[in-house]
Design a protein around this motif. Sequence first.
Motif, PDB file in Angstrom:
ATOM      1  N   TYR A  94      10.239  -6.957   0.032  1.00  0.00           N
ATOM      2  CA  TYR A  94       9.883  -5.568  -0.261  1.00  0.00           C
ATOM      3  C   TYR A  94      10.180  -4.663   0.931  1.00  0.00           C
ATOM      4  O   TYR A  94      10.745  -3.577   0.767  1.00  0.00           O
ATOM      5  CB  TYR A  94       8.408  -5.496  -0.635  1.00  0.00           C
ATOM      6  N   SER A  95       9.789  -5.083   2.119  1.00  0.00           N
ATOM      7  CA  SER A  95      10.006  -4.253   3.309  1.00  0.00           C
ATOM      8  C   SER A  95      11.484  -4.097   3.629  1.00  0.00           C
ATOM      9  O   SER A  95      11.891  -3.090   4.226  1.00  0.00           O
ATOM     10  CB  SER A  95       9.268  -4.857   4.507  1.00  0.00           C
ATOM     11  N   LEU A 120      -1.210  -4.532   7.980  1.00  0.00           N
ATOM     12  CA  LEU A 120      -2.153  -3.413   7.995  1.00  0.00           C
ATOM     13  C   LEU A 120      -1.707  -2.337   8.981  1.00  0.00           C
ATOM     14  O   LEU A 120      -1.714  -1.137   8.659  1.00  0.00           O
ATOM     15  CB  LEU A 120      -3.541  -3.917   8.356  1.00  0.00           C
ATOM     16  N   ILE A 121      -1.295  -2.759  10.170  1.00  0.00           N
ATOM     17  CA  ILE A 121      -0.856  -1.790  11.184  1.00  0.00           C
ATOM     18  C   ILE A 121       0.438  -1.110  10.764  1.00  0.00           C
ATOM     19  O   ILE A 121       0.571   0.120  10.822  1.00  0.00           O
ATOM     20  CB  ILE A 121      -0.694  -2.489  12.543  1.00  0.00           C
ATOM     21  N   GLY A 122       1.422  -1.918  10.339  1.00  0.00           N
ATOM     22  CA  GLY A 122       2.716  -1.354   9.975  1.00  0.00           C
ATOM     23  C   GLY A 122       2.650  -0.450   8.762  1.00  0.00           C
ATOM     24  O   GLY A 122       3.230   0.653   8.762  1.00  0.00           O
ATOM     25  N   ALA A 123       1.945  -0.877   7.724  1.00  0.00           N
ATOM     26  CA  ALA A 123       1.821  -0.040   6.526  1.00  0.00           C
ATOM     27  C   ALA A 123       1.046   1.235   6.835  1.00  0.00           C
ATOM     28  O   ALA A 123       1.362   2.312   6.303  1.00  0.00           O
ATOM     29  CB  ALA A 123       1.131  -0.829   5.412  1.00  0.00           C
ATOM     30  N   GLY A 124       0.037   1.147   7.698  1.00  0.00           N
ATOM     31  CA  GLY A 124      -0.721   2.332   8.070  1.00  0.00           C
ATOM     32  C   GLY A 124       0.114   3.336   8.834  1.00  0.00           C
ATOM     33  O   GLY A 124       0.055   4.543   8.560  1.00  0.00           O
ATOM     34  N   LEU A 160       4.421   4.414  -1.514  1.00  0.00           N
ATOM     35  CA  LEU A 160       5.462   3.388  -1.598  1.00  0.00           C
ATOM     36  C   LEU A 160       5.376   2.414  -0.424  1.00  0.00           C
ATOM     37  O   LEU A 160       5.535   1.201  -0.595  1.00  0.00           O
ATOM     38  CB  LEU A 160       6.831   4.070  -1.634  1.00  0.00           C
ATOM     39  N   PHE A 161       5.085   2.930   0.753  1.00  0.00           N
ATOM     40  CA  PHE A 161       5.010   2.072   1.937  1.00  0.00           C
ATOM     41  C   PHE A 161       3.629   1.433   2.110  1.00  0.00           C
ATOM     42  O   PHE A 161       3.430   0.661   3.051  1.00  0.00           O
ATOM     43  CB  PHE A 161       5.368   2.884   3.180  1.00  0.00           C
ATOM     44  N   ALA A 162       2.702   1.777   1.231  1.00  0.00           N
ATOM     45  CA  ALA A 162       1.382   1.134   1.263  1.00  0.00           C
ATOM     46  C   ALA A 162       1.280  -0.038   0.297  1.00  0.00           C
ATOM     47  O   ALA A 162       0.286  -0.771   0.315  1.00  0.00           O
ATOM     48  CB  ALA A 162       0.296   2.159   0.934  1.00  0.00           C
ATOM     49  N   VAL A 163       2.292  -0.247  -0.535  1.00  0.00           N
ATOM     50  CA  VAL A 163       2.268  -1.347  -1.510  1.00  0.00           C
ATOM     51  C   VAL A 163       2.097  -2.721  -0.855  1.00  0.00           C
ATOM     52  O   VAL A 163       1.404  -3.588  -1.409  1.00  0.00           O
ATOM     53  CB  VAL A 163       3.543  -1.295  -2.380  1.00  0.00           C
ATOM     54  N   PRO A 164       2.717  -3.004   0.321  1.00  0.00           N
ATOM     55  CA  PRO A 164       2.512  -4.323   0.936  1.00  0.00           C
ATOM     56  C   PRO A 164       1.061  -4.692   1.178  1.00  0.00           C
ATOM     57  O   PRO A 164       0.736  -5.877   1.299  1.00  0.00           O
ATOM     58  CB  PRO A 164       3.281  -4.203   2.261  1.00  0.00           C
ATOM     59  N   LEU A 165       0.182  -3.709   1.243  1.00  0.00           N
ATOM     60  CA  LEU A 165      -1.235  -4.019   1.413  1.00  0.00           C
ATOM     61  C   LEU A 165      -1.772  -4.798   0.217  1.00  0.00           C
ATOM     62  O   LEU A 165      -2.684  -5.624   0.368  1.00  0.00           O
ATOM     63  CB  LEU A 165      -2.034  -2.734   1.612  1.00  0.00           C
TER      64      LEU A 165
END
Length: 292
Positions: free
Chosen positions: A72-73, A139-143, A226-231
């Motif tokens: 995904y990333s 958590l850090i990267g998505a935030g 969209l970038f918070a989906v990995p959470l």
Amino acid sequence: MADEMDGDGLDRDSLVTPPSTDNRPSVQQDERVNYHPYRPSPSQPHRCTRLPCLFLVSVAAAVIGSSTQFGYSTGVLNSPQQVIRQSFEDRNITFSSLEMNVAVSIFAIGGLLGAVSAGILADFLGRKYTLLVNNLLVLIGAGLQSLAVHPGMFIAGRFVVGINSGINTVLVPLYISEISPVRLRGAVGVLHQMAITVSLLLAQILGISKALGRSDSDVFYGWRLLFAVPLLFSLVQLALLPWSPRSPRFLLIKRKNEAAAKRALKRLRGAGANTDEEIQEMQVHMISHDVM
């Protein structure tokens, strides 16, 4: 000669006991003939039809929670680049093409660092705990990406997510291969690549302009979601992986703890499974590893 004859004149030695007509095998014979390492015997309570539930949960936790992170990333930034730049420029913040190129390429640099450090972390913390701790990077990267108010903040988030993906690339195949029986390692290993492909497709679908929104406010928040989906992937792993056992091979070869390795293997194979051959194979590998 007369002593060998009975009262009817028959030779006692010629009398042969007829074979038993009851050809049904005993319970022990039936269990031995129909033994299967992943199917409980008739004397054992039914657990799962083919594979132990805990083994399936462990594989699912690793694949859904980590393999999908990498796929995904990797693809999430392909479609919404122009939308992201426009969102910043609408708020008088310049997001140049060079900065966007850095955001794309720095993901690979972070992945390189993560892949190089994955082996060290796996031997120090173990495969399972490294995967769990790696969720902190998500958590850090998505935030950083979702809440970015400056291009530098977004780029830093891409770098952190790249480190996470690099670790996952090494750890997931390692963990699922070490907990899988020999005859299933190839099939289980394919799940890692399949999850990467499916998550890449998911990132492309969610990244189309209609999914991001049409109005200015929708566009502003759309790409951030969209970038918070990995959470969500991390939540699945944090809910399932703590119940999974540690790698038996790691416990035996790295930690030299044979009792813990047997317990973990019993949990993965089922209470009625014979794990002696797998333990012996690990011991042979451990001896060759020590010699090297």
